[in-house]
Design an enzyme around this catalytic site. Structure first.
Site, PDB file in Angstrom:
ATOM      1  CG  ASN A   7      -1.873   1.137   1.270  1.00 40.11           C
ATOM      2  OD1 ASN A   7      -1.873   1.991   0.362  1.00 40.11           O
ATOM      3  ND2 ASN A   7      -2.694   1.191   2.294  1.00 40.11           N
ATOM      4  NE  ARG A  90      -6.382   1.030   0.090  1.00 36.36           N
ATOM      5  CZ  ARG A  90      -6.385   2.249   0.630  1.00 36.36           C
ATOM      6  NH1 ARG A  90      -5.270   2.805   1.056  1.00 36.36           N
ATOM      7  NH2 ARG A  90      -7.497   2.914   0.742  1.00 36.36           N
ATOM      8  CG  HIS A 180     -13.389   2.032   3.357  1.00 38.98           C
ATOM      9  ND1 HIS A 180     -14.206   2.914   4.030  1.00 38.98           N
ATOM     10  CD2 HIS A 180     -12.128   2.376   3.684  1.00 38.98           C
ATOM     11  CE1 HIS A 180     -13.479   3.747   4.738  1.00 38.98           C
ATOM     12  NE2 HIS A 180     -12.194   3.452   4.537  1.00 38.98           N
ATOM     13  NE  ARG A 241     -11.349  11.535   4.397  1.00 42.21           N
ATOM     14  CZ  ARG A 241     -11.068  10.228   4.362  1.00 42.21           C
ATOM     15  NH1 ARG A 241     -11.997   9.339   4.651  1.00 42.21           N
ATOM     16  NH2 ARG A 241      -9.871   9.827   4.023  1.00 42.21           N
ATOM     17  CD  GLU A 386      -9.049  -2.376   3.913  1.00 40.18           C
ATOM     18  OE1 GLU A 386      -9.157  -1.536   3.015  1.00 40.18           O
ATOM     19  OE2 GLU A 386      -8.853  -2.067   5.107  1.00 40.18           O
TER      20      GLU A 386
END
Ligand code: ADP
Length: 403
Positions: A7, A90, A180, A241, A386
């Site tokens: 990643n 990713r 996601h 956020r 993941e």
């Protein structure tokens, strides 16, 4: 078969080396502050955790540090890089181009590059990571891109379009993409396994709640809607956020505060949400502590978060005309007992019964069923993975390539 999962961020590189024989993580770690004068390297193996300061001018140098750690000294877990059969990356934004994980070719690199406008913080870093990886491992090792939004590519038009002039969709591909996806895909598969059902036969709502959070509705084995949008800013309040808000709030503030688009983005992405409301606390543990000790704004932040999550779940039950199971995952979903209790209890009218004992047990990577035996809708905590999902996709594609 050993698979390296990568990643790559703009100044970081996270990695996991997974032996697919048993799906065991052999080593995992992070290169931090890549590009800075001095960087930080961390690796965990069966032997423990090792850290050191080391300068990594770019991603290629970071990969060389990873290579050295994996193949030598006290952190050694393999004899040489040739033991790694394939690499899975990713990639945050696959746009409408990539509907599934894909073998990386020059054309695919160009494709990921063409989507940089839609993910300016992520896709350029992924390309750097992919190129650096090719330099260090050579071009013969298959590399696979696993896109964060591929799982969401099944959304129908009415769910992914925004109500703005159609020409902007045509001109800029502005639409809901969601994120996601790899996590939602992983936990939905696990949930179907736990329930002993085919994913195609259940209506599912998966809640990935972490610093960044999203909720997804899955029906007939396909995503029909998800809360994140063109970017990960959409949805409900997150750590820093804002989640969705009246679009006029943005133009109003730009006019009053004289913000540029970049400044606006910074406020909405980094200073808003739970942190913005509470006055700086974005971690769920701090919010619970502060709120329980009487901090009114921390209490307001958590109430807003719970309320907005409840509304999303409600929306998706309406969209799917029912629900068979709700799944909590991500750092908050896997750990925040008060949040889970609040959400479960707020759906008592649906026939959800809540098992407080199981809620207390499901923490730090331990999953569980939160609903009681008599519950009309099942509720689970399922730790996400993941990296394993990326490794599984990479293995499948690499096996085809390697024959
Ligand atoms: P990211 O979106 O960065 O991947 P994670 O899914 O790792 O985030 O979630 C991180 C968040 O999970 C933390 O900010 C914190 O709010 C929450 N969290 C982690 N551990 C716990 C815990 N034991 N109890 C409550 N919340 C936790």
């Amino acid at each position: 078969m050993k698979i390296l999962v990568i990643n790559a961020g703009s100044s970081s590189l996270k990695f996991q080396l997974i032996d697919m024989n048993g799906e065991v993580v052999i080593a995992k770690g992070t290169c931090g502050r890549v590009g800075a004068e001095m960087g930080e390297f961390e690796i965990k193996t069966e032997q423990g955790k090792f850290e050191k300061e080391v300068a990594m001018a770019n991603h290629t140098e970071a990969f060389l540090v990873v290579k050295e750690a994996l193949t030598s000294g006290e952190t050694k877990v393999i004899d040489s890089l040739s033991e790694i059969s394939a690499i899975g990356h990713r990639v945050v934004q696959g746009g409408a181009i990539y509907k599934e994980s894909t073998l990386i070719t020059d054309d695919v690199i160009k494709g990921i590059e063409s989507l940089c406008d839609l993910a300016p913080l992520h896709n350029p870093a992924h390309i750097q990571g992919i190129n650096a990886c090719m330099e260090v491992f050579g071009k013969d090792v298959p590399e696979v891109a696993v896109f964060d939004n591929a799982f969401h590519s099944t959304m129908p038009e009415e769910a992914y379009m925004f109500g703005i002039p159609y020409e902007y969709y045509e001109k800029y591909q502005i639409r809901r993409y969601g994120f996601h996806g790899t996590s939602h895909r992983y936990v939905s598969g696990e949930c179907a396994n736990i329930m002993g059902k085919d994913l195609k036969d259940i209506k599912l709502i998966t809640c990935h709640l972490g610093n960044g959070s999203s909720i997804t509705a899955i029906k007939d084995g396909k995503v029909i809607d998800t809360s994140m949008g063109l970017t990960p800013l959409d949805g409900f309040v997150m750590g820093t956020r804002s989640g969705n808000l009246d679009p006029s709030v943005v133009t109003f503030l730009q006019e009053k505060e004289g913000w540029t688009p970049a400044e606006t983005n910074a406020v909405l992405n980094k200073k808003s949400g739970i942190a913005g409301i509470s006055g700086g606390f974005s971690d769920d543990r701090d919010i619970q502590k502060e709120a329980n000790e009487g901090n009114k704004r921390a209490d307001l932040a958590r109430k807003m978060q719970w309320y907005q999550i409840r509304k999303y779940i409600g929306q998706y039950i309406a969209a799917m005309q029912g629900v068979d199971a709700i799944v909590f995952t991500g750092g908050i979903g896997e750990n925040s007992q008060p949040l889970r209790q609040n959400i479960c209890e707020s759906f008592a009218y649906l026939g959800i019964t809540f098992n407080a004992e199981e809620n207390a047990k499901a923490i730090r990577g331990v999953g569980g069923e939160l609903s009681g035996a008599d519950s009309k809708v099942k509720v689970y905590v399922i730790p996400t993975n993941e990296e394993l999902m990326i490794a599984r996709d990479t293995k499948e594609i690499a096996e085809k390539v390697l024959g």
